[in-house]
Enzyme design. Structure first.
Site, mmCIF file in Angstrom:
data_model
loop_
_atom_site.group_PDB
_atom_site.id
_atom_site.type_symbol
_atom_site.label_atom_id
_atom_site.label_comp_id
_atom_site.label_asym_id
_atom_site.label_seq_id
_atom_site.Cartn_x
_atom_site.Cartn_y
_atom_site.Cartn_z
ATOM 1 N N LYS A 106 25.260 41.252 47.954
ATOM 2 C CA LYS A 106 26.177 42.510 47.562
ATOM 3 C C LYS A 106 25.584 43.459 46.561
ATOM 4 O O LYS A 106 25.646 44.618 46.494
ATOM 5 C CB LYS A 106 27.359 41.799 47.152
ATOM 6 C CG LYS A 106 28.362 41.496 48.205
ATOM 7 C CD LYS A 106 29.468 40.616 47.692
ATOM 8 C CE LYS A 106 30.030 39.808 48.881
ATOM 9 N NZ LYS A 106 31.120 38.870 48.612
ATOM 10 N N GLN A 137 33.764 36.034 43.449
ATOM 11 C CA GLN A 137 33.258 35.519 44.617
ATOM 12 C C GLN A 137 33.727 34.135 44.858
ATOM 13 O O GLN A 137 34.075 33.459 43.820
ATOM 14 C CB GLN A 137 31.723 35.180 44.262
ATOM 15 C CG GLN A 137 30.963 34.648 45.339
ATOM 16 C CD GLN A 137 31.044 35.534 46.637
ATOM 17 O OE1 GLN A 137 30.701 36.755 46.635
ATOM 18 N NE2 GLN A 137 31.148 34.773 47.586
ATOM 19 N N ASP A 145 38.481 43.606 47.401
ATOM 20 C CA ASP A 145 38.441 42.973 48.532
ATOM 21 C C ASP A 145 39.957 42.836 49.331
ATOM 22 O O ASP A 145 40.072 42.109 50.253
ATOM 23 C CB ASP A 145 38.372 41.426 47.970
ATOM 24 C CG ASP A 145 36.946 40.929 48.158
ATOM 25 O OD1 ASP A 145 36.062 41.431 48.996
ATOM 26 O OD2 ASP A 145 36.413 40.182 47.632
#
Ligand code: NAP
Length: 277
Positions: free
Chosen positions: A49, A93, A116
Protein backbone atom coordinates in the site's frame (compact mmCIF):
# COMPACT_ATOMS: atom_id res chain seq x y z
CA UNK A 1 -12.41 -19.44 -24.44
CA UNK A 2 -13.16 -16.79 -21.85
CA UNK A 3 -11.97 -13.22 -22.17
CA UNK A 4 -9.53 -12.72 -19.30
CA UNK A 5 -10.34 -9.64 -17.23
CA UNK A 6 -6.97 -7.97 -16.80
CA UNK A 7 -7.21 -6.29 -13.40
CA UNK A 8 -3.52 -5.45 -13.33
CA UNK A 9 -3.69 -3.45 -16.58
CA UNK A 10 -6.92 -1.71 -15.61
CA UNK A 11 -5.55 -0.84 -12.16
CA UNK A 12 -2.42 0.65 -13.78
CA UNK A 13 -4.64 2.89 -15.93
CA UNK A 14 -6.73 3.97 -12.95
CA UNK A 15 -3.59 4.68 -10.94
CA UNK A 16 -2.23 6.95 -13.66
CA UNK A 17 -5.49 8.94 -13.49
CA UNK A 18 -5.38 9.06 -9.68
CA UNK A 19 -1.80 10.32 -9.82
CA UNK A 20 -2.84 13.12 -12.14
CA UNK A 21 -5.79 14.11 -9.95
CA UNK A 22 -3.73 13.92 -6.76
CA UNK A 23 -1.16 16.22 -8.36
CA UNK A 24 -3.86 18.80 -9.05
CA UNK A 25 -4.86 19.09 -5.37
CA UNK A 26 -3.50 22.00 -3.30
CA UNK A 27 -1.41 19.52 -1.29
CA UNK A 28 -0.68 15.80 -1.82
CA UNK A 29 -3.17 13.51 -0.06
CA UNK A 30 -2.03 11.70 3.08
CA UNK A 31 -2.93 8.16 4.20
CA UNK A 32 -2.14 7.20 7.79
CA UNK A 33 -1.67 3.46 8.26
CA UNK A 34 -1.89 1.76 11.65
CA UNK A 35 0.03 -1.50 11.79
CA UNK A 36 0.05 -3.37 15.10
CA UNK A 37 2.12 -6.51 15.62
CA UNK A 38 4.40 -8.54 13.38
CA UNK A 39 1.99 -10.53 11.19
CA UNK A 40 4.15 -11.22 8.09
CA UNK A 41 1.26 -11.00 5.60
CA UNK A 42 0.17 -7.65 7.08
CA UNK A 43 3.73 -6.32 6.78
CA UNK A 44 3.72 -7.26 3.08
CA UNK A 45 0.26 -5.72 2.50
CA UNK A 46 1.27 -2.47 4.18
CA UNK A 47 4.48 -2.23 2.16
CA UNK A 48 2.39 -2.77 -0.99
CA UNK A 49 0.00 0.00 0.00
CA UNK A 50 2.91 2.36 0.75
CA UNK A 51 4.35 1.62 -2.69
CA UNK A 52 0.99 2.10 -4.43
CA UNK A 53 0.51 5.44 -2.69
CA UNK A 54 4.03 6.63 -3.55
CA UNK A 55 3.39 5.78 -7.23
CA UNK A 56 0.27 7.94 -7.16
CA UNK A 57 1.69 10.97 -5.36
CA UNK A 58 -0.10 10.08 -2.11
CA UNK A 59 1.90 10.46 1.08
CA UNK A 60 1.77 7.73 3.74
CA UNK A 61 2.63 7.70 7.38
CA UNK A 62 2.75 4.23 8.92
CA UNK A 63 2.39 3.92 12.68
CA UNK A 64 4.05 0.64 13.68
CA UNK A 65 2.99 -0.58 17.10
CA UNK A 66 4.18 -3.57 19.13
CA UNK A 67 1.98 -6.68 19.32
CA UNK A 68 1.33 -5.99 23.00
CA UNK A 69 -0.16 -2.53 22.34
CA UNK A 70 -3.27 -1.99 24.47
CA UNK A 71 -6.77 -1.32 23.19
CA UNK A 72 -6.61 2.07 24.88
CA UNK A 73 -3.29 3.05 23.21
CA UNK A 74 -4.63 2.03 19.83
CA UNK A 75 -7.82 4.05 20.33
CA UNK A 76 -5.76 7.05 21.46
CA UNK A 77 -3.71 6.85 18.25
CA UNK A 78 -6.83 6.67 16.07
CA UNK A 79 -8.23 9.63 17.96
CA UNK A 80 -5.06 11.66 17.29
CA UNK A 81 -5.19 10.77 13.59
CA UNK A 82 -8.86 11.78 13.42
CA UNK A 83 -7.91 15.25 14.69
CA UNK A 84 -4.72 15.56 12.60
CA UNK A 85 -5.47 18.07 9.83
CA UNK A 86 -2.70 16.64 7.63
CA UNK A 87 -4.31 13.16 7.54
CA UNK A 88 -6.97 12.54 4.87
CA UNK A 89 -7.47 8.80 5.24
CA UNK A 90 -6.90 6.28 8.03
CA UNK A 91 -6.35 2.59 7.45
CA UNK A 92 -6.12 0.13 10.34
CA UNK A 93 -4.43 -2.99 9.00
CA UNK A 94 -6.24 -6.19 10.00
CA UNK A 95 -5.97 -8.62 11.65
CA UNK A 96 -5.07 -6.90 14.92
CA UNK A 97 -2.89 -8.89 17.33
CA UNK A 98 -4.67 -11.47 19.44
CA UNK A 99 -6.52 -10.03 22.41
CA UNK A 100 -7.49 -6.80 20.66
CA UNK A 101 -11.07 -6.24 19.53
CA UNK A 102 -11.02 -4.62 16.08
CA UNK A 103 -14.60 -3.35 16.19
CA UNK A 104 -14.24 -0.43 18.63
CA UNK A 105 -11.05 0.61 16.81
CA UNK A 106 -12.66 0.54 13.36
CA UNK A 107 -15.74 2.30 14.71
CA UNK A 108 -13.54 5.01 16.22
CA UNK A 109 -12.11 6.03 12.83
CA UNK A 110 -13.69 9.28 11.70
CA UNK A 111 -16.26 8.41 8.97
CA UNK A 112 -14.78 11.17 6.78
CA UNK A 113 -11.36 9.43 6.91
CA UNK A 114 -12.69 5.85 6.76
CA UNK A 115 -11.19 4.97 3.36
CA UNK A 116 -11.78 1.22 3.91
CA UNK A 117 -15.51 1.94 4.39
CA UNK A 118 -15.71 -0.11 7.59
CA UNK A 119 -17.41 2.46 9.84
CA UNK A 120 -21.07 1.60 10.61
CA UNK A 121 -22.16 5.02 9.36
CA UNK A 122 -20.48 4.43 6.00
CA UNK A 123 -21.81 0.86 5.81
CA UNK A 124 -25.27 2.29 6.55
CA UNK A 125 -24.96 4.99 3.89
CA UNK A 126 -23.95 2.31 1.41
CA UNK A 127 -26.98 0.21 2.37
CA UNK A 128 -29.21 3.26 1.80
CA UNK A 129 -27.72 3.77 -1.64
CA UNK A 130 -25.93 7.00 -0.65
CA UNK A 131 -22.34 5.83 -0.27
CA UNK A 132 -19.68 8.22 1.06
CA UNK A 133 -16.91 5.76 0.12
CA UNK A 134 -17.24 2.56 -1.90
CA UNK A 135 -15.76 -0.49 -0.19
CA UNK A 136 -12.57 -1.31 -2.09
CA UNK A 137 -13.05 -4.91 -3.23
CA UNK A 138 -16.70 -4.61 -4.31
CA UNK A 139 -15.87 -1.33 -6.07
CA UNK A 140 -13.00 -3.05 -7.84
CA UNK A 141 -15.37 -5.78 -9.07
CA UNK A 142 -17.77 -3.17 -10.48
CA UNK A 143 -14.93 -1.33 -12.23
CA UNK A 144 -13.86 -4.57 -13.90
CA UNK A 145 -17.41 -5.30 -15.09
CA UNK A 146 -17.73 -1.76 -16.43
CA UNK A 147 -14.36 -1.79 -18.17
CA UNK A 148 -15.32 -4.91 -20.11
CA UNK A 149 -18.87 -3.64 -20.70
CA UNK A 150 -20.46 -6.55 -18.87
CA UNK A 151 -24.03 -5.46 -18.15
CA UNK A 152 -25.55 -5.92 -14.69
CA UNK A 153 -29.10 -4.66 -15.21
CA UNK A 154 -31.59 -7.50 -15.23
CA UNK A 155 -28.83 -10.12 -14.93
CA UNK A 156 -28.77 -12.86 -12.35
CA UNK A 157 -25.76 -12.26 -10.10
CA UNK A 158 -24.77 -15.05 -7.73
CA UNK A 159 -22.24 -14.20 -5.02
CA UNK A 160 -20.57 -16.91 -2.96
CA UNK A 161 -19.66 -15.45 0.45
CA UNK A 162 -21.67 -13.12 2.69
CA UNK A 163 -18.90 -11.31 4.56
CA UNK A 164 -19.21 -7.66 5.51
CA UNK A 165 -15.98 -7.07 3.60
CA UNK A 166 -16.97 -8.49 0.22
CA UNK A 167 -20.23 -10.37 -0.32
CA UNK A 168 -22.78 -8.17 1.44
CA UNK A 169 -21.59 -4.77 0.15
CA UNK A 170 -21.16 -6.23 -3.34
CA UNK A 171 -24.75 -7.53 -3.19
CA UNK A 172 -25.89 -3.99 -2.36
CA UNK A 173 -23.90 -2.42 -5.18
CA UNK A 174 -25.10 -4.95 -7.77
CA UNK A 175 -28.70 -4.53 -6.56
CA UNK A 176 -28.31 -0.76 -6.94
CA UNK A 177 -27.24 -1.45 -10.53
CA UNK A 178 -30.49 -3.38 -11.10
CA UNK A 179 -28.89 -6.81 -10.94
CA UNK A 180 -30.92 -9.63 -9.39
CA UNK A 181 -28.69 -10.90 -6.61
CA UNK A 182 -28.50 -14.24 -4.83
CA UNK A 183 -26.12 -14.22 -1.86
CA UNK A 184 -24.77 -17.67 -1.00
CA UNK A 185 -22.81 -18.95 2.00
CA UNK A 186 -21.66 -22.14 3.65
CA UNK A 187 -25.22 -23.16 4.58
CA UNK A 188 -26.63 -22.66 1.09
CA UNK A 189 -28.45 -25.76 -0.10
CA UNK A 190 -27.36 -26.93 -3.56
CA UNK A 191 -24.87 -24.19 -4.42
CA UNK A 192 -24.19 -25.57 -7.95
CA UNK A 193 -27.89 -25.35 -8.86
CA UNK A 194 -27.75 -21.61 -8.11
CA UNK A 195 -24.36 -20.84 -9.64
CA UNK A 196 -25.33 -22.61 -12.88
CA UNK A 197 -28.01 -19.96 -13.43
CA UNK A 198 -25.68 -17.00 -12.85
CA UNK A 199 -24.92 -14.54 -15.62
CA UNK A 200 -22.40 -13.01 -13.23
CA UNK A 201 -20.82 -15.37 -10.72
CA UNK A 202 -18.61 -13.91 -7.99
CA UNK A 203 -16.74 -16.24 -5.67
CA UNK A 204 -15.42 -14.87 -2.38
CA UNK A 205 -15.42 -17.96 -0.19
CA UNK A 206 -11.69 -18.50 0.26
CA UNK A 207 -11.95 -22.20 -0.71
CA UNK A 208 -9.54 -23.29 -3.40
CA UNK A 209 -11.21 -25.39 -6.08
CA UNK A 210 -14.75 -24.60 -4.87
CA UNK A 211 -15.99 -23.44 -8.28
CA UNK A 212 -15.70 -26.12 -10.92
CA UNK A 213 -16.56 -25.83 -14.60
CA UNK A 214 -19.90 -27.65 -14.18
CA UNK A 215 -21.03 -24.88 -11.79
CA UNK A 216 -20.67 -22.21 -14.48
CA UNK A 217 -23.32 -21.20 -17.00
CA UNK A 218 -21.74 -21.19 -20.46
CA UNK A 219 -20.68 -17.63 -21.34
CA UNK A 220 -21.06 -16.26 -17.78
CA UNK A 221 -18.79 -13.62 -16.29
CA UNK A 222 -16.87 -15.29 -13.45
CA UNK A 223 -15.16 -13.04 -10.93
CA UNK A 224 -12.78 -14.76 -8.52
CA UNK A 225 -12.22 -12.59 -5.47
CA UNK A 226 -10.53 -15.21 -3.30
CA UNK A 227 -6.86 -15.31 -2.44
CA UNK A 228 -5.90 -18.79 -1.28
CA UNK A 229 -2.52 -20.46 -1.17
CA UNK A 230 -2.04 -23.78 -2.93
CA UNK A 231 0.13 -26.42 -1.20
CA UNK A 232 3.19 -24.97 -2.94
CA UNK A 233 2.42 -21.54 -1.48
CA UNK A 234 1.26 -20.14 -4.83
CA UNK A 235 -1.68 -17.73 -4.85
CA UNK A 236 -4.93 -19.29 -6.12
CA UNK A 237 -8.56 -18.29 -6.24
CA UNK A 238 -11.73 -20.33 -5.62
CA UNK A 239 -12.25 -21.10 -9.29
CA UNK A 240 -10.69 -24.00 -11.16
CA UNK A 241 -9.15 -21.61 -13.68
CA UNK A 242 -8.16 -23.86 -16.62
CA UNK A 243 -11.52 -25.66 -16.66
CA UNK A 244 -13.49 -22.43 -16.14
CA UNK A 245 -11.68 -20.74 -19.00
CA UNK A 246 -13.35 -23.11 -21.44
CA UNK A 247 -16.83 -22.51 -20.00
CA UNK A 248 -17.00 -18.83 -18.97
CA UNK A 249 -17.40 -15.81 -21.23
CA UNK A 250 -15.25 -13.64 -18.98
CA UNK A 251 -12.92 -14.71 -16.19
CA UNK A 252 -10.59 -12.99 -13.73
CA UNK A 253 -7.16 -14.47 -13.07
CA UNK A 254 -5.69 -14.85 -9.57
CA UNK A 255 -3.36 -13.07 -9.16
CA UNK A 256 -3.87 -10.12 -11.51
CA UNK A 257 -7.67 -9.80 -11.34
CA UNK A 258 -9.57 -8.37 -8.38
CA UNK A 259 -6.48 -7.93 -6.15
CA UNK A 260 -4.89 -5.00 -8.04
CA UNK A 261 -8.33 -3.43 -8.47
CA UNK A 262 -8.93 -3.50 -4.71
CA UNK A 263 -5.64 -1.71 -4.19
CA UNK A 264 -6.48 0.91 -6.80
CA UNK A 265 -9.89 1.55 -5.20
CA UNK A 266 -8.21 2.30 -1.87
CA UNK A 267 -6.13 4.96 -3.61
CA UNK A 268 -9.27 6.40 -5.16
CA UNK A 269 -10.91 6.63 -1.75
CA UNK A 270 -7.89 8.43 -0.30
CA UNK A 271 -7.98 10.86 -3.20
CA UNK A 272 -11.71 11.44 -2.66
CA UNK A 273 -11.22 11.98 1.08
CA UNK A 274 -8.51 14.56 0.40
CA UNK A 275 -10.53 16.26 -2.30
CA UNK A 276 -13.57 16.62 -0.03
CA UNK A 277 -11.50 18.15 2.72
P1 NAP B 1 -14.76 -14.62 5.10
O1 NAP B 1 -15.12 -13.52 6.01
O2 NAP B 1 -14.08 -15.84 5.61
O3 NAP B 1 -16.11 -15.08 4.35
C1 NAP B 1 -16.16 -16.21 3.55
C2 NAP B 1 -17.59 -16.43 3.11
O4 NAP B 1 -17.61 -17.54 2.26
C3 NAP B 1 -18.55 -16.73 4.25
O5 NAP B 1 -19.77 -16.05 4.04
C4 NAP B 1 -18.75 -18.23 4.18
O6 NAP B 1 -20.02 -18.68 4.61
C5 NAP B 1 -18.60 -18.48 2.70
N1 NAP B 1 -18.15 -19.83 2.41
C6 NAP B 1 -17.07 -20.47 2.90
N2 NAP B 1 -17.00 -21.72 2.41
C7 NAP B 1 -18.06 -21.87 1.59
C8 NAP B 1 -18.55 -22.95 0.80
N3 NAP B 1 -17.91 -24.12 0.76
N4 NAP B 1 -19.68 -22.75 0.09
C9 NAP B 1 -20.33 -21.58 0.12
N5 NAP B 1 -19.91 -20.51 0.86
C10 NAP B 1 -18.79 -20.67 1.59
O7 NAP B 1 -13.83 -14.12 3.91
P2 NAP B 1 -13.71 -12.67 3.19
O8 NAP B 1 -12.97 -11.74 4.07
O9 NAP B 1 -15.02 -12.25 2.63
O10 NAP B 1 -12.75 -13.08 2.00
C11 NAP B 1 -13.12 -14.08 1.08
C12 NAP B 1 -11.95 -14.40 0.18
O11 NAP B 1 -11.65 -13.26 -0.59
C13 NAP B 1 -10.66 -14.77 0.89
O12 NAP B 1 -9.97 -15.71 0.11
C14 NAP B 1 -9.90 -13.47 0.94
O13 NAP B 1 -8.50 -13.67 1.01
C15 NAP B 1 -10.29 -12.90 -0.38
N6 NAP B 1 -10.22 -11.43 -0.47
C16 NAP B 1 -9.61 -10.94 -1.56
C17 NAP B 1 -9.56 -9.58 -1.74
C18 NAP B 1 -8.90 -9.07 -2.97
O14 NAP B 1 -8.54 -7.92 -3.03
N7 NAP B 1 -8.77 -9.89 -4.00
C19 NAP B 1 -10.09 -8.71 -0.79
C20 NAP B 1 -10.76 -9.24 0.30
C21 NAP B 1 -10.83 -10.62 0.44
P3 NAP B 1 -20.56 -18.47 6.13
O15 NAP B 1 -20.95 -17.02 6.22
O16 NAP B 1 -21.73 -19.38 6.21
O17 NAP B 1 -19.42 -18.83 7.03
Amino acid sequence: MAVILDGAALAAKLKARIREEAGALPRPPMLAVVLAGEDPASQIYVRGKERDCAECGIRTRTHRLPADVSQRELSALVDRLNRDGDVDGILVQLPLPEGLDPRPILHAVSPEKDVDCFHPLNAGLLALGEPRFLPCTPAGVLELLDAYEIPVRGRLCVIIGRSHLVGRPLAQLLTARDGTVTLCHSRTADLPALTRQADILVSAAGRRGLVTADMIKPGAAVIDVAMNRDPGGKLAGDVDFPAAEAMAGFLTPVPGGVGPMTRAMLLRNVLQAADRR
